[in-house]
Write a protein that holds these residues in place. Structure first.
Motif, PDB file in Angstrom:
ATOM      1  N   PHE A 242       0.889  -1.271  -0.018  1.00 27.24           N
ATOM      2  CA  PHE A 242      -0.325   0.017   0.106  1.00 27.24           C
ATOM      3  C   PHE A 242       0.706   1.173  -0.030  1.00 27.24           C
ATOM      4  O   PHE A 242       0.805   2.258  -0.953  1.00 27.24           O
ATOM      5  N   TYR A 243       1.674   1.381   0.918  1.00 21.19           N
ATOM      6  CA  TYR A 243       2.527   2.743   1.269  1.00 21.19           C
ATOM      7  C   TYR A 243       3.500   2.661  -0.117  1.00 21.19           C
ATOM      8  O   TYR A 243       3.864   3.974  -0.604  1.00 21.19           O
ATOM      9  N   GLU A 244       3.798   1.455  -0.707  1.00 21.37           N
ATOM     10  CA  GLU A 244       4.785   1.755  -2.082  1.00 21.37           C
ATOM     11  C   GLU A 244       3.668   2.202  -3.229  1.00 21.37           C
ATOM     12  O   GLU A 244       4.400   3.062  -3.953  1.00 21.37           O
ATOM     13  N   ALA A 245       2.679   1.796  -3.152  1.00 15.93           N
ATOM     14  CA  ALA A 245       1.657   2.186  -4.279  1.00 15.93           C
ATOM     15  C   ALA A 245       1.356   3.883  -4.068  1.00 15.93           C
ATOM     16  O   ALA A 245       1.002   4.408  -5.186  1.00 15.93           O
ATOM     17  N   ILE A 246       1.522   4.464  -2.963  1.00 20.12           N
ATOM     18  CA  ILE A 246       1.152   6.030  -2.699  1.00 20.12           C
ATOM     19  C   ILE A 246       2.659   6.331  -2.533  1.00 20.12           C
ATOM     20  O   ILE A 246       2.560   7.547  -2.002  1.00 20.12           O
ATOM     21  N   ASN A 247       3.734   5.994  -2.949  1.00 12.44           N
ATOM     22  CA  ASN A 247       4.780   6.587  -2.965  1.00 12.44           C
ATOM     23  C   ASN A 247       5.422   7.039  -1.514  1.00 12.44           C
ATOM     24  O   ASN A 247       6.175   7.981  -1.473  1.00 12.44           O
ATOM     25  N   ASN A 248       5.195   6.262  -0.673  1.00 16.48           N
ATOM     26  CA  ASN A 248       5.780   6.649   0.786  1.00 16.48           C
ATOM     27  C   ASN A 248       6.644   5.542   0.972  1.00 16.48           C
ATOM     28  O   ASN A 248       6.636   4.654   1.799  1.00 16.48           O
ATOM     29  N   LYS A 249       8.063   5.629   0.645  1.00 17.88           N
ATOM     30  CA  LYS A 249       9.008   4.712   0.396  1.00 17.88           C
ATOM     31  C   LYS A 249       9.557   4.530   1.761  1.00 17.88           C
ATOM     32  O   LYS A 249       9.878   3.159   2.217  1.00 17.88           O
ATOM     33  N   ASP A 250       9.516   5.379   2.594  1.00 16.67           N
ATOM     34  CA  ASP A 250       9.882   5.089   4.128  1.00 16.67           C
ATOM     35  C   ASP A 250       9.042   4.218   4.914  1.00 16.67           C
ATOM     36  O   ASP A 250       9.617   3.085   5.149  1.00 16.67           O
ATOM     37  N   LYS A 251       7.833   4.284   4.692  1.00 19.54           N
ATOM     38  CA  LYS A 251       6.725   3.716   5.367  1.00 19.54           C
ATOM     39  C   LYS A 251       6.795   2.063   4.787  1.00 19.54           C
ATOM     40  O   LYS A 251       6.568   1.000   5.459  1.00 19.54           O
ATOM     41  N   ALA A 252       6.796   2.118   3.274  1.00 18.82           N
ATOM     42  CA  ALA A 252       6.786   0.950   2.500  1.00 18.82           C
ATOM     43  C   ALA A 252       7.969   0.027   3.165  1.00 18.82           C
ATOM     44  O   ALA A 252       8.034  -1.195   3.324  1.00 18.82           O
ATOM     45  N   LEU A 253       9.290   0.647   3.051  1.00 16.81           N
ATOM     46  CA  LEU A 253      10.377  -0.249   3.527  1.00 16.81           C
ATOM     47  C   LEU A 253      10.198  -0.522   5.170  1.00 16.81           C
ATOM     48  O   LEU A 253      10.572  -1.818   5.324  1.00 16.81           O
ATOM     49  N   ALA A 254       9.674   0.185   5.817  1.00 18.25           N
ATOM     50  CA  ALA A 254       9.662  -0.054   7.380  1.00 18.25           C
ATOM     51  C   ALA A 254       8.370  -1.309   7.430  1.00 18.25           C
ATOM     52  O   ALA A 254       8.910  -2.163   8.542  1.00 18.25           O
ATOM     53  N   TYR A 255       7.307  -1.128   6.816  1.00 17.82           N
ATOM     54  CA  TYR A 255       6.509  -2.586   6.935  1.00 17.82           C
ATOM     55  C   TYR A 255       6.925  -3.630   6.383  1.00 17.82           C
ATOM     56  O   TYR A 255       6.737  -4.799   6.728  1.00 17.82           O
ATOM     57  N   TYR A 256       7.856  -3.418   5.058  1.00 18.75           N
ATOM     58  CA  TYR A 256       8.576  -4.567   4.404  1.00 18.75           C
ATOM     59  C   TYR A 256       9.302  -5.272   5.495  1.00 18.75           C
ATOM     60  O   TYR A 256       9.605  -6.519   5.597  1.00 18.75           O
ATOM     61  N   LYS A 257      10.098  -4.579   6.324  1.00 18.94           N
ATOM     62  CA  LYS A 257      11.044  -5.093   7.414  1.00 18.94           C
ATOM     63  C   LYS A 257      10.528  -5.669   8.536  1.00 18.94           C
ATOM     64  O   LYS A 257      10.684  -6.940   8.987  1.00 18.94           O
ATOM     65  N   ASP A 258       9.293  -5.087   8.908  1.00 16.76           N
ATOM     66  CA  ASP A 258       8.322  -5.872   9.991  1.00 16.76           C
ATOM     67  C   ASP A 258       7.770  -7.176   9.390  1.00 16.76           C
ATOM     68  O   ASP A 258       7.927  -8.348  10.087  1.00 16.76           O
ATOM     69  N   PHE A 259       7.379  -7.140   7.972  1.00 14.20           N
ATOM     70  CA  PHE A 259       6.856  -8.501   7.496  1.00 14.20           C
ATOM     71  C   PHE A 259       8.039  -9.425   7.200  1.00 14.20           C
ATOM     72  O   PHE A 259       8.037 -10.600   7.781  1.00 14.20           O
ATOM     73  N   SER A 260       9.255  -8.838   7.240  1.00  9.59           N
ATOM     74  CA  SER A 260      10.592  -9.854   6.836  1.00  9.59           C
ATOM     75  C   SER A 260      10.594 -10.516   8.277  1.00  9.59           C
ATOM     76  O   SER A 260      11.038 -11.661   8.488  1.00  9.59           O
ATOM     77  N   ASN A 261      10.821  -9.590   9.409  1.00  7.58           N
ATOM     78  CA  ASN A 261      11.159 -10.123  10.696  1.00  7.58           C
ATOM     79  C   ASN A 261      10.056 -11.025  10.926  1.00  7.58           C
ATOM     80  O   ASN A 261      10.460 -11.939  11.724  1.00  7.58           O
ATOM     81  N   PHE A 262       8.886 -10.633  10.823  1.00  2.26           N
ATOM     82  CA  PHE A 262       7.703 -11.705  11.490  1.00  2.26           C
ATOM     83  C   PHE A 262       7.754 -12.870  10.810  1.00  2.26           C
ATOM     84  O   PHE A 262       7.840 -14.061  11.157  1.00  2.26           O
ATOM     85  N   ARG A 263       8.077 -12.994   9.420  1.00  2.87           N
ATOM     86  CA  ARG A 263       8.355 -14.087   8.626  1.00  2.87           C
ATOM     87  C   ARG A 263       9.697 -14.800   9.147  1.00  2.87           C
ATOM     88  O   ARG A 263       9.182 -16.071   9.579  1.00  2.87           O
ATOM     89  N   ASP A 264      10.537 -14.324   9.570  1.00  6.35           N
ATOM     90  CA  ASP A 264      11.672 -14.936  10.198  1.00  6.35           C
ATOM     91  C   ASP A 264      11.394 -15.561  11.616  1.00  6.35           C
ATOM     92  O   ASP A 264      11.856 -16.651  11.898  1.00  6.35           O
ATOM     93  N   SER A 265      10.474 -14.881  12.408  1.00 13.18           N
ATOM     94  CA  SER A 265      10.136 -15.102  13.684  1.00 13.18           C
ATOM     95  C   SER A 265       9.270 -16.486  13.697  1.00 13.18           C
ATOM     96  O   SER A 265       9.299 -17.518  14.433  1.00 13.18           O
ATOM     97  N   ILE A 266       8.561 -16.833  12.602  1.00 12.74           N
ATOM     98  CA  ILE A 266       8.040 -17.982  12.428  1.00 12.74           C
ATOM     99  C   ILE A 266       8.540 -19.121  11.431  1.00 12.74           C
ATOM    100  O   ILE A 266       7.984 -20.005  11.037  1.00 12.74           O
ATOM    101  N   LEU A 267       9.630 -18.879  11.106  1.00 10.83           N
ATOM    102  CA  LEU A 267      10.663 -19.675  10.293  1.00 10.83           C
ATOM    103  C   LEU A 267      10.603 -21.343  10.684  1.00 10.83           C
ATOM    104  O   LEU A 267      10.455 -22.260   9.636  1.00 10.83           O
ATOM    105  N   ASN A 268      10.758 -21.223  11.898  1.00 13.07           N
ATOM    106  CA  ASN A 268      10.901 -22.765  12.496  1.00 13.07           C
ATOM    107  C   ASN A 268       9.480 -23.293  12.570  1.00 13.07           C
ATOM    108  O   ASN A 268       9.519 -24.569  12.094  1.00 13.07           O
ATOM    109  N   ILE A 269       8.429 -22.641  12.502  1.00 13.06           N
ATOM    110  CA  ILE A 269       7.145 -23.328  12.371  1.00 13.06           C
ATOM    111  C   ILE A 269       7.103 -23.606  10.814  1.00 13.06           C
ATOM    112  O   ILE A 269       6.510 -24.773  10.325  1.00 13.06           O
ATOM    113  N   GLU A 270       7.330 -22.758   9.792  1.00 14.65           N
ATOM    114  CA  GLU A 270       7.248 -23.009   8.663  1.00 14.65           C
ATOM    115  C   GLU A 270       8.096 -24.225   8.127  1.00 14.65           C
ATOM    116  O   GLU A 270       7.770 -25.007   7.462  1.00 14.65           O
TER     117      GLU A 270
END
Length: 359
Positions: A242-270
């Motif tokens: 969403f933030y990438e679509a409205i050209n808010n690069k900072d928030k887009a990057l921040a949420y992508y980092k949150d997404f990556s960290n969350f995904r890594d946190s459940i890596l063992n489950i996956e």
């Protein structure tokens, strides 16, 4: 996860063993049919589809003889699913339609709805989206007639998914929203979050980012509140999109980092899930190889039997031909002997006449 999978496999094998024991001791045909049906269901779950078919067909024969229409319809539906797993779609649809006819006689609308769903899935897997949509809609009509809220939500979600793949976005959004509304009305908030994520993704993919924001917010809320890991992860990714679509690069990057960290946190489950999936795939492949081997053995036996039958038929035909030739030769010889006898008698008669004339 792997232990759970092995436990489930063990339980199915136990169910098969118990049912086979019942078959050896029971004289009650109804109990026999139930045991055969249980074995069929367990074999299907273990991907032993040929064995599942054998037991389902035996159960079907008993239920048919007993005139038990409801059980007969259920088993026909189960057989249809097995043929679907084997990608023998014509037979799968034939058995589902047999089940539908029986459910119609019984006025079992829920059974009819389930049959329609199964047929729709077959058509969807074959890429025939128009027919898949028709049958999902038939199911939705029945669920509405029954006022079965969970069934309505599931059917609406199925319809919206087909519309999405057909690129009919407005229709897809309508049915996704309908599914979310019903899930909310029955308190299935985990289902609500999933529907909102679906709506958000559709909007983002079609350059309607501003409309997507409220749905992402709701999906994120329900995912966190009801601890739905997959929807939580998807919502974070949708925020980044969403933030990438409205050209808010900072928030887009921040949420992508949150997404990556969350995904890594459940890596063992996956990882555990993937290990279990690999085990399932291994067992499935093993079963499929066994099925192919069984089919090859059956085909070879049938070929050998056919060759033997042809050999026997050939010998029989040869014997008939020889017998016929012998009979014809015998008749011809017999006719020839009669003719010679008559000629001799005629000669004798002529000699007598000649002798009398001389006298």
């Amino acid at each position: 996860m792997l232990k759970i999978y092995l436990f489930i496999v063990s339980e199915f094998e136990k169910a098969i063993s118990y049912s086979q024991e019942v078959i050896t001791i029971t004289k009650d045909t109804l109990i026999l049919a139930s045991a055969l049906n249980n074995i069929g269901a367990s074999k299907r779950s273990l991907c032993a589809y040929e064995d599942a078919l054998t037991n389902y067909l035996q159960a079907l024969e008993v239920y048919t003889d007993l005139g038990m229409k409801s059980e007969e319809a259920t088993v026909n539906n189960n057989i249809g699913m097995v043929y679907s797993y084997l990608n023998i779609t014509d037979k799968a649809i034939d058995y589902h339609l047999k089940a539908k006819e029986a459910f119609e006689e019984l006025n079992n609308k829920k059974g009819i709805s389930e049959v329609y769903n199964n047929i729709a899935i077959i058509y969807a897997n074959d890429g025939n989206l128009d027919k898949a949509l028709d049958y999902f809609k038939y199911s939705l009509v029945i669920e509405n007639q029954l006022d079965e809220k969970r069934g309505i939500a599931e059917s609406a979600n199925n319809v919206s998914t087909v519309y999405y793949y057909m690129q009919k976005i407005d229709s897809a959004l309508y049915y996704f929203e309908e599914s979310a509304r019903i899930e909310r009305s029955i308190g299935n908030f985990a289902g609500v979050g999933s529907s909102y994520n679906n709506i958000a993704q559709v909007l983002l993919e079609n350059d309607r980012a501003k409309e997507a924001k409220s749905f992402i917010d709701s999906a994120y809320y329900y995912a966190k509140e009801y601890k739905v890991v997959v929807d939580h992860e998807t919502a974070l990714f949708n925020y980044s999109q969403f933030y990438e679509a409205i050209n808010n690069k900072d928030k887009a990057l921040a949420y992508y980092k949150d997404f990556s960290n969350f995904r890594d946190s459940i890596l063992n489950i996956e990882t555990n899930s993937k290990v279990a999936q690999l085990e399932i795939e291994y067992q499935t492949e093993k079963k499929e190889k066994e099925i192919l081997s069984q089919r090859a053995d059956i085909a070879e036996k049938e070929l050998n039997l056919s060759n033997k039958n042809n050999y026997i038929l050939g010998l029989g035909a040869l014997a008939v031909v020889l017998g016929l030739l012998g009979y014809l030769f015998y008749n011809q010889q017999k006719l020839k002997n009669r003719q010679l006898k008559k000629e001799n008698e005629l000669k004798d008669a002529l000699l007598k006449i000649e002798t009398q004339n001389k006298l």
